[in-house]
Design a protein around this motif. Structure first.
Motif, PDB file in Angstrom:
ATOM      1  N   PRO A 220       0.792  -1.237   0.000  1.00  0.00           N
ATOM      2  CA  PRO A 220       0.000   0.000   0.000  1.00  0.00           C
ATOM      3  C   PRO A 220       0.827   1.292   0.000  1.00  0.00           C
ATOM      4  N   LYS A 221       2.155   1.180   0.111  1.00  0.00           N
ATOM      5  CA  LYS A 221       2.950   2.423   0.239  1.00  0.00           C
ATOM      6  C   LYS A 221       3.097   3.126  -1.112  1.00  0.00           C
ATOM      7  N   THR A 222       2.803   4.421  -1.085  1.00  0.00           N
ATOM      8  CA  THR A 222       3.015   5.247  -2.279  1.00  0.00           C
ATOM      9  C   THR A 222       3.855   6.446  -1.848  1.00  0.00           C
ATOM     10  N   ASP A 224       2.981   9.368  -1.641  1.00  0.00           N
ATOM     11  CA  ASP A 224       2.175  10.254  -0.769  1.00  0.00           C
ATOM     12  C   ASP A 224       2.295   9.862   0.691  1.00  0.00           C
ATOM     13  N   LYS A 225       2.739   8.628   0.932  1.00  0.00           N
ATOM     14  CA  LYS A 225       2.776   8.167   2.319  1.00  0.00           C
ATOM     15  C   LYS A 225       4.207   7.968   2.795  1.00  0.00           C
ATOM     16  N   LEU A 226       5.153   8.512   2.058  1.00  0.00           N
ATOM     17  CA  LEU A 226       6.560   8.344   2.406  1.00  0.00           C
ATOM     18  C   LEU A 226       7.107   9.664   2.944  1.00  0.00           C
ATOM     19  N   ALA A 227       7.616   9.612   4.188  1.00  0.00           N
ATOM     20  CA  ALA A 227       8.124  10.845   4.801  1.00  0.00           C
ATOM     21  C   ALA A 227       9.565  11.076   4.364  1.00  0.00           C
ATOM     22  N   MET A 228       9.791  12.184   3.690  1.00  0.00           N
ATOM     23  CA  MET A 228      11.156  12.584   3.342  1.00  0.00           C
ATOM     24  C   MET A 228      11.137  14.018   2.850  1.00  0.00           C
ATOM     25  N   PRO A 266      20.425   4.208   7.777  1.00  0.00           N
ATOM     26  CA  PRO A 266      20.229   3.310   8.924  1.00  0.00           C
ATOM     27  C   PRO A 266      18.942   2.492   8.797  1.00  0.00           C
ATOM     28  N   PRO A 267      18.827   1.422   9.576  1.00  0.00           N
ATOM     29  CA  PRO A 267      17.594   0.612   9.535  1.00  0.00           C
ATOM     30  C   PRO A 267      16.379   1.452   9.918  1.00  0.00           C
ATOM     31  N   GLY A 268      15.289   1.233   9.222  1.00  0.00           N
ATOM     32  CA  GLY A 268      14.032   1.907   9.589  1.00  0.00           C
ATOM     33  C   GLY A 268      13.882   3.294   9.008  1.00  0.00           C
ATOM     34  N   THR A 269      14.647   3.613   7.971  1.00  0.00           N
ATOM     35  CA  THR A 269      14.529   4.954   7.386  1.00  0.00           C
ATOM     36  C   THR A 269      13.690   4.955   6.115  1.00  0.00           C
ATOM     37  N   GLY A 270      13.207   3.776   5.715  1.00  0.00           N
ATOM     38  CA  GLY A 270      12.264   3.740   4.591  1.00  0.00           C
ATOM     39  C   GLY A 270      12.853   3.286   3.261  1.00  0.00           C
ATOM     40  N   LYS A 271      13.922   2.531   3.280  1.00  0.00           N
ATOM     41  CA  LYS A 271      14.536   2.101   2.000  1.00  0.00           C
ATOM     42  C   LYS A 271      13.625   1.093   1.281  1.00  0.00           C
ATOM     43  N   SER A 272      13.191   0.069   2.013  1.00  0.00           N
ATOM     44  CA  SER A 272      12.304  -0.921   1.378  1.00  0.00           C
ATOM     45  C   SER A 272      10.983  -0.260   1.000  1.00  0.00           C
ATOM     46  N   THR A 273      10.543   0.659   1.864  1.00  0.00           N
ATOM     47  CA  THR A 273       9.292   1.362   1.590  1.00  0.00           C
ATOM     48  C   THR A 273       9.412   2.176   0.307  1.00  0.00           C
ATOM     49  N   MET A 274      10.574   2.745   0.097  1.00  0.00           N
ATOM     50  CA  MET A 274      10.819   3.529  -1.127  1.00  0.00           C
ATOM     51  C   MET A 274      10.715   2.635  -2.367  1.00  0.00           C
ATOM     52  N   THR A 384      21.225  -0.745   1.351  1.00  0.00           N
ATOM     53  CA  THR A 384      22.257  -1.119   2.316  1.00  0.00           C
ATOM     54  C   THR A 384      22.220  -0.191   3.536  1.00  0.00           C
ATOM     55  N   ASN A 385      22.659  -0.723   4.659  1.00  0.00           N
ATOM     56  CA  ASN A 385      22.830   0.101   5.865  1.00  0.00           C
ATOM     57  C   ASN A 385      24.265   0.618   5.932  1.00  0.00           C
ATOM     58  N   HIS A 386      25.155  -0.001   5.172  1.00  0.00           N
ATOM     59  CA  HIS A 386      26.589   0.343   5.270  1.00  0.00           C
ATOM     60  C   HIS A 386      27.159   0.609   3.892  1.00  0.00           C
ATOM     61  N   VAL A 445      14.918   7.403  13.879  1.00  0.00           N
ATOM     62  CA  VAL A 445      14.544   7.007  12.514  1.00  0.00           C
ATOM     63  C   VAL A 445      13.025   7.097  12.322  1.00  0.00           C
ATOM     64  N   PRO A 446      12.576   7.311  11.079  1.00  0.00           N
ATOM     65  CA  PRO A 446      11.131   7.481  10.833  1.00  0.00           C
ATOM     66  C   PRO A 446      10.284   6.332  11.372  1.00  0.00           C
ATOM     67  N   VAL A 447      10.799   5.087  11.317  1.00  0.00           N
ATOM     68  CA  VAL A 447       9.961   3.975  11.798  1.00  0.00           C
ATOM     69  C   VAL A 447       9.641   4.156  13.287  1.00  0.00           C
ATOM     70  N   ASP A 448      10.602   4.678  14.087  1.00  0.00           N
ATOM     71  CA  ASP A 448      10.340   4.875  15.524  1.00  0.00           C
ATOM     72  C   ASP A 448       9.413   6.060  15.748  1.00  0.00           C
TER      73      ASP A 448
HETATM   74  N1  LIG Z   1      10.408   7.639   5.556  1.00  0.00           N
HETATM   75  C1  LIG Z   1       9.372   6.889   5.923  1.00  0.00           C
HETATM   76  N2  LIG Z   1       8.127   7.316   5.653  1.00  0.00           N
HETATM   77  C2  LIG Z   1       7.064   6.581   6.014  1.00  0.00           C
HETATM   78  N3  LIG Z   1       7.155   5.420   6.668  1.00  0.00           N
HETATM   79  C3  LIG Z   1       8.382   4.958   6.950  1.00  0.00           C
HETATM   80  C4  LIG Z   1       9.545   5.674   6.589  1.00  0.00           C
HETATM   81  N4  LIG Z   1      10.615   4.983   6.995  1.00  0.00           N
HETATM   82  C5  LIG Z   1      10.156   3.898   7.576  1.00  0.00           C
HETATM   83  N5  LIG Z   1       8.813   3.868   7.549  1.00  0.00           N
HETATM   84  C6  LIG Z   1       7.963   2.811   8.081  1.00  0.00           C
HETATM   85  O1  LIG Z   1       8.785   1.984   8.864  1.00  0.00           O
HETATM   86  C7  LIG Z   1       8.702   0.630   8.504  1.00  0.00           C
HETATM   87  C8  LIG Z   1      10.066   0.098   8.169  1.00  0.00           C
HETATM   88  O2  LIG Z   1      10.579   0.776   7.053  1.00  0.00           O
HETATM   89  P1  LIG Z   1      11.517   0.085   5.963  1.00  0.00           P
HETATM   90  O3  LIG Z   1      11.368  -1.368   6.035  1.00  0.00           O
HETATM   91  O4  LIG Z   1      11.259   0.731   4.653  1.00  0.00           O
HETATM   92  O5  LIG Z   1      12.951   0.479   6.494  1.00  0.00           O
HETATM   93  P2  LIG Z   1      14.353   0.109   5.863  1.00  0.00           P
HETATM   94  O6  LIG Z   1      15.077   1.397   5.696  1.00  0.00           O
HETATM   95  O7  LIG Z   1      14.159  -0.710   4.674  1.00  0.00           O
HETATM   96  O8  LIG Z   1      15.001  -0.725   7.039  1.00  0.00           O
HETATM   97  P3  LIG Z   1      16.133  -1.856   6.944  1.00  0.00           P
HETATM   98  O9  LIG Z   1      17.408  -1.163   6.660  1.00  0.00           O
HETATM   99  O10 LIG Z   1      16.100  -2.460   8.291  1.00  0.00           O
HETATM  100  O11 LIG Z   1      15.718  -2.789   5.876  1.00  0.00           O
HETATM  101  C9  LIG Z   1       7.751   0.541   7.363  1.00  0.00           C
HETATM  102  O12 LIG Z   1       6.568  -0.060   7.795  1.00  0.00           O
HETATM  103  C10 LIG Z   1       7.452   1.946   6.941  1.00  0.00           C
HETATM  104  O13 LIG Z   1       6.080   2.113   6.772  1.00  0.00           O
END
Ligand SMILES: Nc1ncnc2c1ncn2[C@@H]1O[C@H](COP(=O)(O)OP(=O)(O)OP(=O)(O)O)[C@@H](O)[C@H]1O
Ligand SMILES: [Mg+2]
Length: 503
Positions: A220-222, A224-228, A266-274, A384-386, A445-448
């Motif tokens: 469902p991520k588009t 419009d729903k990605l914070a950056m 870093p982990p949780g910054t939205g790479k997979s979401t992107m 990548t994280n590194h 990070v955005p996920v937190d």
């Molecule tokens: N920039 C963002 N905007 C909106 N939601 C985000 C963002 N970053 C993270 N999230 C939310 O946090 C969760 C984890 O994000 P995601 O898996 O994309 O992180 P990642 O950068 O790929 O982490 P990793 O490096 O551990 O793979 C997702 O459910 C996502 O919805």
């Protein structure tokens, strides 16, 4: 020769000459007859055509569902049907609804494929010319194969009619335009897929032909729903647009139509979401390459060959997937690797439990070697994280054309997340300012941030969520302020490790 013999010979010759003369006359007369017939026919036909053109100056082109008795419906028919979907839903009163099968580009599931019902007609205009489309059907052929449903079905077709003065425009420009538009609509509507190469039970025996397995891609991520940062987001979207419309450019400069993206942070910054947002924006399929399951460079190449156009090939956590820090190989290494390929290929008598032997040069060749040009319109994304751990050759321009850093939550991202999660104008709230100030001092990070802003019960309101975030940020600030030794001791204590002196 005596006089009698000479007389007889002369007599025979005259008979032959007379027969030839008679035959020639007959042939000539018939030739004249045929010529005259042709002459009359030609002139009559021409006049008849002229007359017909005056009476009915319209030409038509028919697009049949099953061309020449084939049982697979024709591409042109499907493209026209898709094109007419948009036109017909607006101008037609009677529509035909079918559940959209994947083969028809409809996508299955709940999607309905709407098209003109039999007997309907709809006009269309193109560069000042008006044309008319109609839908019709002919009864099934007499020699229909009894057990084939497609063969027994009535033969649907679309007829395009236009004035003969638009003949060139329609045949050379309008029809190609309709087909292109129809194809684009089919791509938009198809059920997209998420592919994985994780081997299934039995794959190692080499019996499965499909190297990819897939599920419907419904993330469902588009964007419009990605914070950056909004500017950065706009830039990425513009880059994707350029890529998508870049066929002509890539052809002109002789570059394979592909583009590499490196997403790092870093982990949780939205790479997979992107990646999901990109796939949804471009309406592409996603191939998720699990490199640890790929045994050899040859297998990697096979996976590449089996991917389709209009897709994103993703390599998540590329630094963890392989040892990519090594140097590129010498000739001897490559020879050894070929042997290893054989060893690891169970179909060639190799060991089943062979570890992945994909090498850096295998991956480099995958990205921009000769094989990378097979297929077109594909994005290659590494996450990548590194980033510092990756070999520079892997991420040089040309392999990774765009490098995007996904980072800690800044003010814009926080505001975006607060609006998205709390669904109201929270900027006036006193805790909003406090959270904003703390985010300038502390990395989160955005996920937190998103997690703290998520309502946990029906009683939670914007204040509760913001208070939770502020509390977490304050705690993180305190942690960051502590000297490293104290932090390490605390972590040890948490793990149950106590120093020898008991302190
Ligand atoms: N920039 C963002 N905007 C909106 N939601 C985000 C963002 N970053 C993270 N999230 C939310 O946090 C969760 C984890 O994000 P995601 O898996 O994309 O992180 P990642 O950068 O790929 O982490 P990793 O490096 O551990 O793979 C997702 O459910 C996502 O919805
Ligand atoms: Mg990820």
């Amino acid at each position: 020769m005596d006089a009698l013999a000479a007389y007889s010979w002369f007599g025979q010759l005259s008979v032959v000459v007379s027969v030839v003369a008679v035959c020639w006359t007959m042939v000539w007369q018939n030739l004249e007859h045929i010529r005259l017939q042709q002459f009359f026919a030609r002139n009559f036909n021409r006049r008849a055509r002229r007359l017909a053109a005056i009476v009915d100056p319209f030409l038509s082109v028919t697009f049949e569902e099953y061309e020449g008795g084939r049982i697979k419906s024709s591409d042109a028919f499907k493209e026209v049907r898709s094109y007419l979907t948009t036109a017909s839903t607006r101008g037609v009163r009677h529509l035909r609804a079918e559940s959209g099968g994947e083969r028809d580009g409809g996508g299955g599931g709940d999607r309905l494929l709407l098209s003109m019902a039999k007997g309907e007609e709809v006009p269309d205009s193109f560069r000042g010319a008006t044309v008319w489309w109609s839908a019709d059907a002919a009864p099934p052929p007499r020699d229909a194969v009894p057990w084939s449903r497609a063969s027994r079905a009535e033969r649907r077709f679309y007829r395009l009619e236009f004035h003969e003065s638009h003949r060139d425009l329609v045949l050379e420009e309008y029809i190609p335009h309709v087909r292109k538009q129809g194809r684009a609509i089919m791509v938009q509507n198809r059920q997209r897929r998420l592919y994985t190469n994780i081997s299934r039970e039995g794959y190692d025996d080499g019996w499965y032909e499909d190297v990819w397995t897939h599920v419907p891609f419904d993330h469902p991520k588009t964007f419009d729903k990605l914070a950056m940062d909004p500017e950065k987001k706009k830039e990425i979207i513009a880059d994707l647009d350029m890529f998508r419309n870049g066929k002509e450019y890539h052809d002109r400069v002789g570059k394979p139509w592909k583009r590499g993206y490196l997403l790092y942070g870093p982990p949780g910054t939205g790479k997979s979401t992107m990646v999901a947002a990109m796939a949804n924006y471009l309406k592409y399929d996603v191939y998720d390459f699990e490199l640890t399951s790929v045994k050899t460079n040859t297998e990697l190449r096979k996976l590449l060959i089996e991917t389709k156009s209009k897709s994103i090939m993703v390599f998540e956590d590329i630094d963890c997937s392989l040892d990519l820090t090594g140097k590129r190989k010498t000739k001897e290494d490559e020879d050894k690797e070929d042997d290893d390929d054989k060893d690891a290929d169970p179909r060639r008598g190799g060991k089943k439990d062979a570890k992945s032997k994909v090498t850096l040069s295998g991956l480099l060749n995958f990205i921009d070697g000769l094989w990378s040009a097979c297929g077109e319109e594909r994005l290659i994304v590494f996450t990548t994280n590194h980033v510092d751990k990756l070999d520079p050759a892997l991420i040089r321009t040309g392999r990774m054309d765009k490098k995007i850093e996904m980072s800690y939550c800044d003010f814009e991202s926080f505001r975006f997340l607060a609006r998205m999660h709390l669904d109201e104008d929270v900027e006036g709230h006193e805790l909003f300012g406090a959270a904003r100030a703390l985010l300038q001092e502390v990395n989160m990070v955005p996920v937190d941030v998103g997690e703290h802003l998520t309502r946990k019960s029906v009683d939670d309101d914007a204040g509760t969520c913001l208070a939770r975030l502020v509390k977490a940020l304050e705690k993180a600030k305190e942690e960051a302020a502590k000297p490293e030794a104290a932090q390490a001791a605390e972590e040890d204590e948490a793990k149950g490790i106590v120093a020898k002196d008991g302190n």
